[in-house]
Design an enzyme around this catalytic site. Structure first.
Site, PDB file in Angstrom:
ATOM      1  CB  CYS A  27      -0.876   0.033   1.235  1.00  0.00           C
ATOM      2  SG  CYS A  27      -1.827  -1.447   1.482  1.00  0.00           S
ATOM      3  NE  ARG A  68       4.615   1.916  -0.755  1.00  0.00           N
ATOM      4  CZ  ARG A  68       5.419   1.880   0.311  1.00  0.00           C
ATOM      5  NH1 ARG A  68       6.660   2.298   0.194  1.00  0.00           N
ATOM      6  NH2 ARG A  68       4.994   1.456   1.460  1.00  0.00           N
ATOM      7  CD1 TRP A 102      -0.388  -5.861  -3.857  1.00  0.00           C
ATOM      8  CD2 TRP A 102       0.024  -6.631  -1.794  1.00  0.00           C
ATOM      9  NE1 TRP A 102       0.177  -7.110  -3.968  1.00  0.00           N
ATOM     10  CE2 TRP A 102       0.431  -7.605  -2.726  1.00  0.00           C
ATOM     11  CE3 TRP A 102       0.187  -6.903  -0.443  1.00  0.00           C
ATOM     12  CZ2 TRP A 102       0.999  -8.817  -2.352  1.00  0.00           C
ATOM     13  CZ3 TRP A 102       0.751  -8.115  -0.061  1.00  0.00           C
ATOM     14  CH2 TRP A 102       1.151  -9.054  -1.020  1.00  0.00           C
ATOM     15  CG  ASN A 122       1.380   0.560   4.167  1.00  0.00           C
ATOM     16  OD1 ASN A 122       1.198  -0.641   4.029  1.00  0.00           O
ATOM     17  ND2 ASN A 122       2.496   1.172   3.845  1.00  0.00           N
ATOM     18  N   GLY A 123      -0.518  -1.579   6.246  1.00  0.00           N
ATOM     19  CA  GLY A 123      -0.134  -2.501   7.316  1.00  0.00           C
ATOM     20  C   GLY A 123      -1.267  -3.448   7.637  1.00  0.00           C
ATOM     21  CD  GLU A 173      17.886 -12.526  -8.343  1.00  0.00           C
ATOM     22  OE1 GLU A 173      17.333 -13.137  -7.420  1.00  0.00           O
ATOM     23  OE2 GLU A 173      17.533 -11.397  -8.719  1.00  0.00           O
ATOM     24  CE  LYS A 232      14.779 -10.341 -10.933  1.00  0.00           C
ATOM     25  NZ  LYS A 232      15.260 -10.310  -9.597  1.00  0.00           N
ATOM     26  CD  GLU A 287      11.087 -11.178  -9.765  1.00  0.00           C
ATOM     27  OE1 GLU A 287      10.446 -10.930  -8.745  1.00  0.00           O
ATOM     28  OE2 GLU A 287      12.296 -10.935  -9.868  1.00  0.00           O
ATOM     29  CG  HIS A 300      18.779 -37.186  -6.361  1.00  0.00           C
ATOM     30  ND1 HIS A 300      19.097 -38.498  -6.144  1.00  0.00           N
ATOM     31  CD2 HIS A 300      19.952 -36.514  -6.399  1.00  0.00           C
ATOM     32  CE1 HIS A 300      20.418 -38.621  -6.042  1.00  0.00           C
ATOM     33  NE2 HIS A 300      20.958 -37.427  -6.201  1.00  0.00           N
ATOM     34  CE  LYS A 326      12.071  -2.405  -5.850  1.00  0.00           C
ATOM     35  NZ  LYS A 326      12.897  -3.372  -6.593  1.00  0.00           N
TER      36      LYS A 326
HETATM   37  C1  G6P Z   1       9.872  -8.437  -2.806  1.00  0.00           C
HETATM   38  C2  G6P Z   1      10.527  -7.909  -4.068  1.00  0.00           C
HETATM   39  C3  G6P Z   1      11.845  -8.635  -4.313  1.00  0.00           C
HETATM   40  C4  G6P Z   1      12.749  -8.478  -3.110  1.00  0.00           C
HETATM   41  C5  G6P Z   1      12.060  -8.958  -1.828  1.00  0.00           C
HETATM   42  C6  G6P Z   1      12.831  -8.548  -0.599  1.00  0.00           C
HETATM   43  O1  G6P Z   1       9.455  -9.745  -2.993  1.00  0.00           O
HETATM   44  O2  G6P Z   1       9.678  -8.096  -5.172  1.00  0.00           O
HETATM   45  O3  G6P Z   1      12.484  -8.084  -5.452  1.00  0.00           O
HETATM   46  O4  G6P Z   1      13.933  -9.194  -3.313  1.00  0.00           O
HETATM   47  O5  G6P Z   1      10.770  -8.367  -1.696  1.00  0.00           O
HETATM   48  O6  G6P Z   1      12.784  -7.150  -0.507  1.00  0.00           O
HETATM   49  P1  G6P Z   1      13.820  -6.256   0.283  1.00  0.00           P
HETATM   50  O7  G6P Z   1      13.328  -4.863   0.094  1.00  0.00           O
HETATM   51  O8  G6P Z   1      13.760  -6.705   1.707  1.00  0.00           O
HETATM   52  O9  G6P Z   1      15.166  -6.487  -0.324  1.00  0.00           O
END
Ligand code: G6P
Length: 610
Positions: A2, A27, A75, A101-102, A483, A487, A490, A506, A605
């Site tokens: 949010c 966000r 959100w 927010n929260g 990673e 990428k 997502e 396995h 985000k």
């Molecule tokens: C979300 C983002 C990721 C990020 C993760 C941790 O899932 O989409 O890209 O790696 O949070 O976020 P932070 O701000 O703690 O690195």
């Protein structure tokens, strides 16, 4: 997650709110709304979907007259994304409007009590509880500030709130606990926001609101109070970020722009910490004695930040010979970890606000364990609460899928590992010098990989219709695979998984069919042969194999179908290079599929709920 924006001043509020909310779009959100006081009453407009919908509904804010308002991007947590669940929320008389927010953790209990007292709820949100509870206390005490403090004593959980009272129409109230909130002091009015980019257009002078502090804004005053309603003094901070840094700057997507910023990010994170051929991380204020006393490291993070921790387990252990455990924060916090004296907990977070990561930090602190935060957002909760802080200087990152912050997190940890190893005497002065030489080459090498993007772009175009992709590697290459896989999935919504190369047989190898893409990462010389055997295993079962490997490893051409080379560096640092083609791969597949690259579906985000 949010986003909150509030404004009180000389301008019409709604366009300012829309503009600020737009800056918080990164966000992630599913609906948006605004409440504005028009001189007689508070009017609310809200809409499911993108801000564009709210923008059209209000004619760019025109239809909401008034100079005092609060806005929100939601959100969903409690209740589906819908107009009725969108914020702001009213009390029954429509005299109090709230954005939140929260998560209010005890909202059900409060809701039941309020229902017994005759309150009616329109939405499924936890937030509406706050609106009614404010109403309940306000009717008793007739004092907005007192009503807010009363509510703060009743609600449990996390909250950042923006509040309007039509009985005190020349004021915006704001309060926070465990959710970010800032106050901007502008020339033509004052603002509240969840994050700095929302206010940068109007001011660079910002107050960070701490837990359980209340802000009261009028057009030309800003006052702060504690939870008992007593006045407190706060100093503003000047924000140095360039406003252009929060705009796309000619690239098709923020993600691409941010990928291209990686050479700079790496340089900015590295250079200030290399002085006269030595690694100097003064900001930590850690003595050599403290570094020598470390018996064990726990690295705790979420998402991509967690992946950088997986990489650096190999490096801390390899270089400094300190045992390392790496945990995702949501697991760490509930597994009653054994944290003995001599343990260092390294918390990694771009935003510095990820709820689980923050909780992990607090758990370690409660146990009296030293915590070190590697954080990108200055003034964020983790940055403020960790005992030691090392910033990654990546600047604001807008695309939900992280690239440049990830790269900066790797660099910060390389520096720490070298420093620790040097102080503990597990590496020689020559080795330190060699590592520094290699680190300094990384920005140019990353740039070179980015400038040769066509080869991976062409390859990506062939995989737009892929159903499943597997990423394999051993050791640090496994961490890179994690990673690379994240990428791709997502942003392109293609199912992908990362496996330690020796583990695929396995079970998962049964999924390999004719033409299945297997992306292999092969950058660790002592493991070349082993991974090549695994490549052969999948290839004989029909897989098409992409290999990311070092320039010297031309042997691989015999085993893999398509090879991308990375320039020579120390094996410890190959993640910083091998990740570039993998980021580009995910990006171009997603672009080819027409996906919303910067704002992938269902993602946020900054994840400030657990
Ligand atoms: C979300 C983002 C990721 C990020 C993760 C941790 O899932 O989409 O890209 O790696 O949070 O976020 P932070 O701000 O703690 O690195």
């Amino acid at each position: 997650m949010c986003g909150i924006v509030g404004y009180i001043g000389k301008k019409q509020a709604a366009p300012v709110l829309l503009d600020g909310l737009e800056k918080l779009e990164y966000r992630g959100y599913d609906s948006a709304g605004m409440a504005v006081y028009d001189g007689k009453q508070i009017n609310i407009k809200k809409a499911t979907g993108r801000l564009k919908v709210l923008n059209e509904l209000t004619h760019g804010g025109e239809l909401l007259p008034g100079t005092v308002g609060i806005g929100h991007t939601r959100w969903a947590t409690h209740g589906e994304p819908s107009d009725v669940n969108a914020h702001p929320h009213f009390n029954a008389d429509r005299t109090i409007a709230v954005v939140h927010n929260g998560i209010i953790e005890n909202y059900l209990k409060l809701k039941n009590t309020l229902i017994e007292r005759g309150y009616k709820f329109l939405s499924e949100t936890d937030t509406e509880v706050v609106a009614h509870l404010l109403d309940y206390y306000y009717k008793k005490c007739k004092n907005p500030l007192e009503a807010i403090t009363k509510v703060m004593h009743r609600v449990e959980g996390s909250y950042a709130l923006g509040i309007l009272f039509s009985d005190e129409p020349d004021v915006v109230y704001s309060v926070r606990k465990d959710s970010p909130l800032i106050v901007g002091k502008g020339k033509d009015g004052n603002l509240i926001a969840s994050d700095v980019p929302a206010v940068l257009k109007y001011t660079r002078e910002v107050y960070f609101i701490e837990n359980e502090e209340i802000a009261r804004l009028s057009e030309d005053t800003i006052e702060f109070f504690n939870v008992d309603g007593e006045t407190i003094e706060k100093e503003p901070k000047m924000i140095e970020w360039d406003i252009n840094a929060a705009e796309k700057g000619g690239y098709e997507h923020f993600m691409l722009k941010e990928m291209y910023e990686q050479p700079k990010t790496v340089r900015d994170t590295l250079n200030p910490r290399i002085k006269d051929g030595r690694i100097v991380i003064d900001e930590l204020g850690m003595t050599d004695e403290e570094i020598r006393a470390i018996k064990k490291i726990h690295i705790v993070a979420c998402g991509s930040a967690y992946h950088t921790g997986v990489t650096n387990k190999y490096i801390f252990e390899g270089m400094a010979r300190i045992p390392v455990e790496v945990d995702v924060a949501s697991e760490f916090r509930y597994r009653n970890p054994i944290l003995e004296e001599g343990t260092l907990v390294i918390i990694i977070s771009q935003s510095g606000e990820t709820a689980d990561t923050l909780a992990a930090l607090r758990l370690a602190k409660e146990r009296g364990i030293m915590t070190l935060g590697i954080v990108n957002v200055v003034g964020s909760s983790i940055a403020r609460e960790a005992d030691k802080v090392m910033y990654t200087w990546a600047g604001p990152e807008i695309a939900v899928a992280t690239t440049k912050a990830y790269s900066a997190q790797l660099i910060a940890q390389y520096l720490l590992a070298i420093k620790f190893a040097e102080v503990r005497g597990t590496i020689s002065a020559e080795q330190v010098a060699g590592y520094i030489t290699d680190l300094k080459k990384l920005p140019d090498q990353i740039e070179m990989l980015l400038n040769n993007k066509e080869k991976i772009q062409r390859f990506a175009n062939r995989y737009i219709a892929a159903k499943d992709v597997f990423f394999i590697g051993r050791g640090i290459d496994y961490a890179i695979s994690l990673e690379g896989s994240l990428k791709l999935k997502e942003i392109s919504y293609i199912h992908s998984e990362a496996y330690a190369a020796g583990e695929l047989k396995h079970g998962t190898i049964s999924l390999i069919e004719d033409g299945t893409l297997v992306a292999s990462v092969v950058t660790q010389p002592d493991l070349y042969k082993k991974t090549i055997s695994n490549i052969v295993e999948v290839r004989t079962r029909g897989a098409f194999v992409l290999a990311i490997t070092n320039e010297e490893n031309t042997e691989i051409e015999k085993a893999a179908d398509y090879v991308i080379y990375i320039p020579q560096t120390n094996p410890y640092f190959t993640n910083s290079l091998a990740i570039i083609p993998l980021q580009l791969f995910g990006y171009y597949v997603a672009v080819g599929k027409g996906c919303d690259v910067d704002k992938p579906r269902n993602l946020a985000k900054s994840v400030t709920v657990e």
